[in-house]
Design an enzyme around this catalytic site. Sequence first.
Site, PDB file in Angstrom:
ATOM      1  N   CYS A   1      -7.777 -17.586 -10.436  1.00 45.82           N
ATOM      2  CA  CYS A   1      -6.734 -16.440  -9.713  1.00 45.82           C
ATOM      3  C   CYS A   1      -5.569 -17.456  -9.539  1.00 45.82           C
ATOM      4  O   CYS A   1      -4.424 -16.784  -9.852  1.00 45.82           O
ATOM      5  CB  CYS A   1      -7.302 -15.743  -8.630  1.00 45.82           C
ATOM      6  SG  CYS A   1      -8.075 -17.080  -7.452  1.00 45.82           S
TER       7      CYS A   1
ATOM      8  N   HIS B   1      -8.813 -16.169  -2.810  1.00 45.93           N
ATOM      9  CA  HIS B   1      -8.080 -15.522  -3.956  1.00 45.93           C
ATOM     10  C   HIS B   1      -6.712 -15.587  -3.873  1.00 45.93           C
ATOM     11  O   HIS B   1      -6.145 -15.878  -2.478  1.00 45.93           O
ATOM     12  CB  HIS B   1      -8.494 -13.853  -3.944  1.00 45.93           C
ATOM     13  CG  HIS B   1      -8.080 -13.150  -5.049  1.00 45.93           C
ATOM     14  ND1 HIS B   1      -8.597 -13.560  -6.448  1.00 45.93           N
ATOM     15  CD2 HIS B   1      -7.362 -11.968  -5.396  1.00 45.93           C
ATOM     16  CE1 HIS B   1      -8.086 -12.604  -7.321  1.00 45.93           C
ATOM     17  NE2 HIS B   1      -7.352 -11.752  -6.787  1.00 45.93           N
TER      18      HIS B   1
ATOM     19  N   ASP C   1      -1.957  -7.969  -9.007  1.00 46.08           N
ATOM     20  CA  ASP C   1      -3.108  -8.974  -9.421  1.00 46.08           C
ATOM     21  C   ASP C   1      -3.565  -9.096 -10.722  1.00 46.08           C
ATOM     22  O   ASP C   1      -4.140  -8.403 -11.437  1.00 46.08           O
ATOM     23  CB  ASP C   1      -4.460  -8.580  -8.278  1.00 46.08           C
ATOM     24  CG  ASP C   1      -5.470  -9.567  -8.347  1.00 46.08           C
ATOM     25  OD1 ASP C   1      -5.104 -10.550  -8.884  1.00 46.08           O
ATOM     26  OD2 ASP C   1      -6.510  -9.397  -7.806  1.00 46.08           O
TER      27      ASP C   1
END
Lengths: 353, 682
Positions: B419, B462, B477
């Site tokens: 991420c 995250h 995202d």
Amino acid sequence: MFKKVLHKSLLAWLDKRIPPHPSHALNMRSVFILPSRFGWGFIVMCMCLFLLGTNYQNNLMLLLSYLLLSVMLLTLFYSYQNFAAIALSVSPPKTIFANTSAHLTLNRVKHSDYKTTPEGLLQVQWLQLPRLKDTSTITFDIGNREQRLTIPVLLHARGEHKLPRITLKSAYPFGLYHCWTHLDFDVQVMVYPEPKVGKLGEMAHSTQDTTGGIEDERQGNEDFFALTDFIEGEPLNRVAWKQVAKTGNWVVKQFSEQKGEDVYLSLPTNTPLEEGLSALTQKIVSMQSQGIHYGLKLGSTTFTPNNSITHMHQCLRALATYPNTPFTVTSAKFSGKASSSGANISAAQGLIQ
Amino acid sequence: MNNKANMLLATCFIVLTFSLLTPLLTWVVLLAICAVIMQTALYFGWQEYNPSSRTVNLLAVLALIALGWFGLSIGLLNSMINLLVIACSLKLMLLSRTRDFLQLFCSCIFLVGCGFIFALGIEAWLGYVAIIVLLFTALSLVYAPARSFRVSMRKSTIILLQAFPLAALLFVVIPQFPPLWQMPTSKSNETGLSESVTPGDIASLARSSDLAFTATFEQSPPLAEQRYWRAMTMEAFDGKTWTISPRRKQAEAQLKAMGRNVAAPSPASSPSQPLISSENYQLIVEPSNQRWLYTLDVSAENTALDNPEMRRQFNYALRAARPIVGKRAFYLTYFPDTPLISEIYDFDYQLNIHYPENSNVRTQAWAKQLKANAQSERSIADDILRHFRTSGFSYTLQPNAMPNSPIDTFMFEAKTGFCAHYASAMVFALRVAGIPARMVTGYQGGELLSDNVVQVRQYDAHAWVEALIDGVWVSYDPTSVVAPSRITFGLEQALADFNETRSEGIFNDLSSAELFLSIRGWFRQLDYQWSRIVLGFDNQTQTDLLKKLLGDLTSQKMTFFFLSVLAIVSIFLLVLFFPLRKKSTMPKYQQIYLKAAELIANFTKIHRQTMASSAYFNLVKPHMSAQAVSQFNTITQEFERARYQPDENDNSDSRQQRERIMKSALSELQKSLTLPNNTRAP
């Protein structure tokens, strides 16, 4: 001065609250309980933990501090319960000589209110007012199935004494509280004069024939007769030290004297009273153990020669109370409450141990 | 002093020391071990005397100097704990009097308290309670040395078990206070997200399955793909590392000093937005020693409930006023679908448009290219996401190291990462393309413990992207396009898709076994209930509980409640400890006789003790008036008849008659004894 008044009133209060009695079963009235110094420290620690827990917003720490506080609270009851289950009755010492140690025995008996037997360390001490620095305490572990507590008694002055109160103290189970009580077992003891070798008065034989006025133990026409076990109160100079050192058993040398002659003992005229009484005591004890019949002329009282134990005690009692006439034990016992305890305590001031 | 108690105390101490290994310095632990070995040697008689106090004093001076040297680096709290352990060790070496023992006992209890700073789980609590039982056992061995260890232990356990309900009651009833002053916290103990991200950091979190926080929703939690728990925004980038912008920190501090409201407007209070829906939830944050809170976008504090102090920041993040050192509950309200409006557009714009122009040049060229071809700002973002989806990117927790131009390496060579890599690359590209953007870190997803409880663990950490488009912060995202299962099913599933596992080792196979999973689930449930009920118990829950019990809380009711609690406790204690007057098993005639004897003993001062009744009668006869003597005669004779001729006793009529006679005689006796003209016979 102020202290004396305070102590007197304290003793008077104790007499009212815990009246003298030969046996005591502890209860609400006779038990005192307060947190000990450690107990206070423990409370402070709980508070510190509480503060720490609050500041760190830590519930576990808070819970810990509450848990400890609850233990503190519960221990109050456990301490009381354990201590209040003590019940004692007294066996007074049979003979006490001044300056010679004797023992008072407290027997543990069953407490009617409790099924549990008390446990833990029990500190026993004579109640001293004013407190002396060197008051020594004797510690018993009563959980040890010890059925009797033996407490040494040491009195300096002859005469009749009422023994002071006995302080019992326990910190069971965690030392957070002190439970204590001051018990008066209503014990009147007759303290005989200290046996000491010295000059004696004229020994009048029952045959009215007076021989050898002044007699000293050493000069007497005595022969070594036997060794017997040491009995408390016997003069130390009769102890067979060599035997003691060899065997460890305390034995006393016995001397034989011509038997069959009844003698009357009396006070010497030209020596201080106390020395004379001590010498008489010594002589009586030794003659008693040798089985010689002896009598005593003391002031206006006369005891005809005899060799029974009762006779010896009568003679010694007369010596102890001289120049007063002795009164019988029973009357002393039942009038126990009447004689002011304050006066008795001051008479027992000389008592240490 | 008794050796058994000393040895037990030493054992407790060493166990405590080992439970506190985190804050303790190695040499302090060694010192403690030495002290315990010394005590053991004394116990077994290998050694006869304690070391001299001179030796120990010298040791104390050395230890203090050493602690002073190390203390600076380990922080105040840890130094204090070290100091306490050192003091205990030295005391243990000198242990001889009862006083030393008691001091050491108190210190050990305090160490237990310190242990709760570091360990909050139910297993830690049970362990420490066991130690406390042992400590009290040791203490009781001092005051009852004749008892065996087992009996002592049983008695102490009983007392503690009885104390426990009381403690629980106190815990419920005593008000929970806010912290009175700021306490030192230990630096080394910070856990969770860090204030800077160099792609690679979050991966280290991924190895930890520690709980980060638990959220309990009033109704139902949002779907997994909507559960973005936001903690902080990273707005400064130096080409490698993302950090919280110092300019934002500065500006916030300035505004705060000027007394202006620093926070973004609460979504609940803005009148322009009609409230669509909202959802209340409770957040129990594990101690992180940081101030970050993890909130769903957009959340505001639930003002209806009593919250610990917290502040809303400009970037919609929430921060607690104090570092979270214990498990704390925060009450929040989630407003889904609320746009994040940039209130100070210019400032936000300037802060989030800069990028180091001499780094990652290939990405820069690529982004400029994108910009030239795009119609709108939104389409640029979409183009970037499409690039990630279509150009063979993959998800891994073990990317190669990318020391130089990390974004270029990631975008055009490695094409694999997690991420932070994706977020970092996307923010950089957006900035180059002229769109203000920032990286957001926090947690994503979380496991459902029950229908309305979500547990988020460290491996759920995250990072994602927010771009400032048309005055509103829009979330993207990039990870979700590469590994959609990461978002919907969590990290484990995402890694499985790419043939990877989170942790390596033999426990992997074990951990997927059915039995293991159910046991783990059970423990997690237990831990959650523990956190919720015991650790999360605060002022709010306390009030709620009392309200549930009592209805509306009026002062009258509260007074009544406290008094009744007090009464219940006292009754409990009275029943437990005081011998209720047992109904006497003595026959009635004996009771009456004893009462009469007691009266006479008080009057004549002659106690019966063990005398026979007739002998006693003869003894006291001359001391009383004729009236009293005749009454006592009646009582004595009836008593003797009842006692020594038992066959007469069978008839209940005669028995009752006798009792009547005795009773009346007793009352007559009492009267005659208390008469004033009743003088004692000579």
